[in-house]
Design an enzyme around this catalytic site. Sequence first.
Site, PDB file in Angstrom:
ATOM      1  N   GLY A  29     -21.267  50.120  25.142  1.00 13.12           N
ATOM      2  CA  GLY A  29     -20.310  49.094  24.768  1.00 13.12           C
ATOM      3  C   GLY A  29     -19.919  48.298  25.988  1.00 13.12           C
ATOM      4  N   TYR A  30     -19.219  47.203  25.743  1.00 15.23           N
ATOM      5  CA  TYR A  30     -18.901  46.266  26.815  1.00 15.23           C
ATOM      6  C   TYR A  30     -17.402  46.058  26.927  1.00 15.23           C
ATOM      7  CZ  TYR A  30     -23.831  45.709  27.061  1.00 15.23           C
ATOM      8  OH  TYR A  30     -25.151  45.992  27.222  1.00 15.23           O
ATOM      9  N   LEU A  31     -16.870  46.361  28.108  1.00 13.90           N
ATOM     10  CA  LEU A  31     -15.468  46.091  28.405  1.00 13.90           C
ATOM     11  C   LEU A  31     -15.303  44.607  28.722  1.00 13.90           C
ATOM     12  CD1 LEU A  31     -14.898  49.245  30.593  1.00 13.90           C
ATOM     13  CD2 LEU A  31     -13.948  48.834  28.305  1.00 13.90           C
TER      14      LEU A  31
END
Length: 162
Positions: A29-31
Amino acid sequence: MGVEVERKFLVSGAGWRDLVARSAPIRQGYLLAEPQKVVRVRQFGQRAFLTIKGKQTGLARPEFEYVIPPTDAPGLLRMCSGVVEKVRYDLSVPAALWTVDVFEGANAGLVVLEIEDEPGQDRVSALTRADLPAWVGEEVSEDFAYTNAALSKKPFSTWERA
């Protein structure tokens, strides 16, 4: 500073399956997910990483990757707006690192080959169409829509295709 040098291609056949050396599930996932920079959290088999990537210039982009405790990854992934799930297959191909990602979940149906090189090597950039097997399809190296960061926001299943 690390540098990632890679090309991406759509996969249009199953011939790659004869070359599989090993595989592992990935959840990432991407912050932060922008075309200029990304901050990624990845569970890769039993390991976990935090990766920061900078702006892509041609086939290269700055990349910094740090091992994190695997127990931290689920909590960090919950902080991400979208999670990409896939199985990564490492292929036995001499020179450069060839991996095929078979996407799952909202990106099911997408299969992408990544060919990655060591910084300073010209094996990846020098590849021509004639050097590639028949199962390698269209090149998408510079199409942001095919990046995992973009797929976490706009999954493949939502794309309009002819």
